[in-house]
Design an enzyme around this catalytic site. Structure first.
Site, PDB file in Angstrom:
ATOM      1  N   HIS A 189       0.817  -1.219   0.000  1.00 44.56           N
ATOM      2  CA  HIS A 189       0.000   0.000   0.000  1.00 44.56           C
ATOM      3  C   HIS A 189       0.848   1.267   0.000  1.00 44.56           C
ATOM      4  O   HIS A 189       2.057   1.250   0.263  1.00 44.56           O
ATOM      5  CB  HIS A 189      -0.961   0.002   1.197  1.00 44.56           C
ATOM      6  CG  HIS A 189      -0.300   0.086   2.540  1.00 44.56           C
ATOM      7  ND1 HIS A 189       0.008   1.277   3.147  1.00 44.56           N
ATOM      8  CD2 HIS A 189       0.096  -0.886   3.406  1.00 44.56           C
ATOM      9  CE1 HIS A 189       0.568   1.039   4.332  1.00 44.56           C
ATOM     10  NE2 HIS A 189       0.625  -0.257   4.524  1.00 44.56           N
ATOM     11  N   CYS A 249       2.619  -4.981   6.922  1.00 42.03           N
ATOM     12  CA  CYS A 249       2.320  -4.752   5.510  1.00 42.03           C
ATOM     13  C   CYS A 249       3.494  -4.030   4.837  1.00 42.03           C
ATOM     14  O   CYS A 249       4.365  -3.474   5.494  1.00 42.03           O
ATOM     15  CB  CYS A 249       1.035  -3.959   5.354  1.00 42.03           C
ATOM     16  SG  CYS A 249      -0.456  -4.924   5.713  1.00 42.03           S
TER      17      CYS A 249
END
Length: 532
Positions: free
Chosen positions: A424, A443
């Site tokens: 992301h 992440c």
């Protein structure tokens, strides 16, 4: 004599009494109860029992016409140490001695099964790795592509032995480069490595003295600098430092500071360990990676798009910080879609460990996050006593609506998985300027997420930038599906070869490679490729 030396002698016939090609060509006596003996010996191994039953208990190694097969296998075992494998698992010396000592049908049936067991173990190790990844470290979620044991030995029985054995290791140019690097590093270690280390300190252009001389000598030994008698930190030395820094993931500013000196002082022996671990990791990935795929090397803090074996896009990445619950895991999946203007559904672990204590001190803390009840409704914080809740019974969720301040930035790339890991964007851009970029909750944050999006969309539209920006302009959460999912591999390589054949190295930020090498050493892998 070591096991590998014995294996080489078995192949060449150099040892009197060994099973070299000349002796391998001799026919072992056919013993009538052999079939019954094989059935009994292989009975505890279902794959072997089924294999021998299907071939009516005909021998694979000890019968008429099996000399080429024996010779090819012993030749493969002679190179097992070079592959970074635990030779003692297959022990060619024991196998050679067993051939010399065959006297009875019981000896023969034991030898037949012993050879098949050694073959299957070797095939497993060289194809898909010595270790089970998750048993070494639970954050290594990768599952090696194991082959069916019976199918493997059946295919071997029907194939040209030497050709079959040659195709077992990964057919990957990077694996071949690592193999060569391993052999080169072994020779360097045998010669004593790179010599004296560099004293702690900071060295920069214009400096002179004992430390600069040590720095110069170390870089000469490593091949980054030609022979020179200069004792000053001159332009040539600065250029050599920059080349070294680039190969080790450091800011190539030409100043040998703490991190550069620390990397310079890593021993050749430790670099050899990293290469051996990298070979094991590639065996875990001995599969089709995809014609196009995304390669995220957590130890390198980068994400790449690879097309037909060539990197067509690369960006810096931030990975999980080095904590028990925040390290980025390793696994492979497929990117199926991207979410433009994403909502951040705060993971439960972050809600209870980080935000609940903040809310208990100040109910208006993190006001940009919406409080969501069990019915999915947004509720006001007014009148809620957050001190009455614990991590176990906190009844709310927290969400952050789409915005430029959103923790996920303006786009996330989804490969739905049980670990809730994805790639992301992020509003926290300054972290990408650092050499070591381990700051997330697991992440992967991308420095250039828009360009990454355009690259993924390019195969399915003539205007990838326009398609993406149109979705972005809506300001609402929008899903853009990939017509063809793209494989994504989250990996962790601290040693990696370049296309030129030179090696690059990174820090073992999570300590995983140290764990893997320790496990390999316990299994019998030796640094010099020789076990015995």
């Amino acid at each position: 004599m070591t096991a590998v030396a014995m294996a080489a002698a078995v192949t060449t016939g150099a040892v009197v009494g060994s099973v070299g090609p000349a002796m391998a060509a001799q026919e072992l006596p056919v013993l009538s109860p052999f079939r019954q003996a094989i059935a009994a010996a292989a009975g505890s191994d279902r794959a072997l029992a089924a294999f021998y039953q299907a071939r009516d208990y005909e021998p694979l190694w000890t019968g008429r016409g099996d000399a080429r097969r024996r010779e090819a296998f012993f030749r493969a075992l002679s190179g097992a140490g070079a592959q970074g494998l635990p030779v003692r698992r297959y022990d060619p010396a024991v196998l050679a001695r067993a051939f010399r000592e065959v006297r009875t049908e019981r000896d023969r049936d034991r030898l037949e099964v012993l050879m098949s067991e050694a073959f299957l173990q070797y095939a497993h190790d060289v194809q898909t790795g010595v270790l089970t990844p998750s048993k070494v470290d639970p954050d290594i979620k990768r599952k090696a592509p194991l082959r069916d044991r019976r199918a493997t030995i059946e295919a071997f029985a029907k194939s040209s032995p030497a050709a079959f054995l040659a195709q077992l290791p990964p057919h990957n140019p990077d694996y071949d480069r690592l193999l060569k690097a391993k052999l080169d590093m072994e020779r360097l270690v045998a010669r004593g490595g790179w010599g004296p280390t560099v004293p702690d300190g900071k060295y920069e252009p214009g400096d002179s003295g004992r430390g600069v001389i040590a720095l110069r000598n170390r870089l000469v030994a490593m091949g980054y600098l030609g022979r020179t008698a200069s004792a000053r930190y001159d332009g040539m030395l600065q250029h050599a430092v920059q080349l070294f820094q680039a190969d080790h993931g450091l800011n190539a500013d030409g100043v040998a500071g703490r991190d550069t000196v620390r990397a310079l002082n890593v021993s050749a022996r430790d670099r050899l360990k990293s290469i051996i671990v990298a070979m094991e990791r590639l065996r875990w990935m001995n599969m089709d990676l995809g014609k196009r795929y995304v390669w995220v090397n957590e130890a390198d803090f980068t994400a790449r798009v690879v097309d037909d074996g060539k990197t067509t896009f690369e960006t810096r990445a931030v990975v999980g910080k080095n904590g028990k619950d925040t390290r980025s895991p390793e696994f492979s999946d497929q990117i199926e879609f991207m979410v433009v203007n994403p909502t951040w559904n705060v993971p439960r672990s972050i809600v209870t460990k980080e935000y609940l204590p903040m809310l208990q001190k100040n109910p208006n803390a993190v006001s940009y996050l919406k409080l969501i009840n069990s019915s999915g409704q947004t509720v006001s914080r007014d009148g809620i006593d957050f001190t009455q809740f614990t991590a176990q019974d906190f009844p709310f969720e927290l969400k952050q609506p789409p915005s430029a301040r959103n923790a996920l930035g303006l786009v996330k790339f989804m490969f739905p998985n049980r670990y809730n890991i994805y790639l992301h964007d992020t509003p926290t851009k300054y972290l990408f300027k650092r050499d070591t970029r381990a700051y997330s909750h697991g992440c992967i944050r991308l420095n250039d997420p828009f360009d990454f999006a355009y690259t993924l969309l390019r195969p399915q539209t003539s205007d990838p930038k326009g398609v993406f920006k149109a979705a972005l302009a809506t300001g609402v959460e929008t899903i853009l599906n990939l017509k063809k999912p793209v494989p994504v591999h989250l990996v962790y390589f601290t040693a990696w070869p370049t296309a030129r054949g030179t090696m690059t190295y990174r820090r073992d930020i999570y300590g995983r490679d140290a764990e893997i090498f320790d496990a390999l050493a316990k299994a019998g892998v030796a640094l010099d490729g020789v076990q015995g």
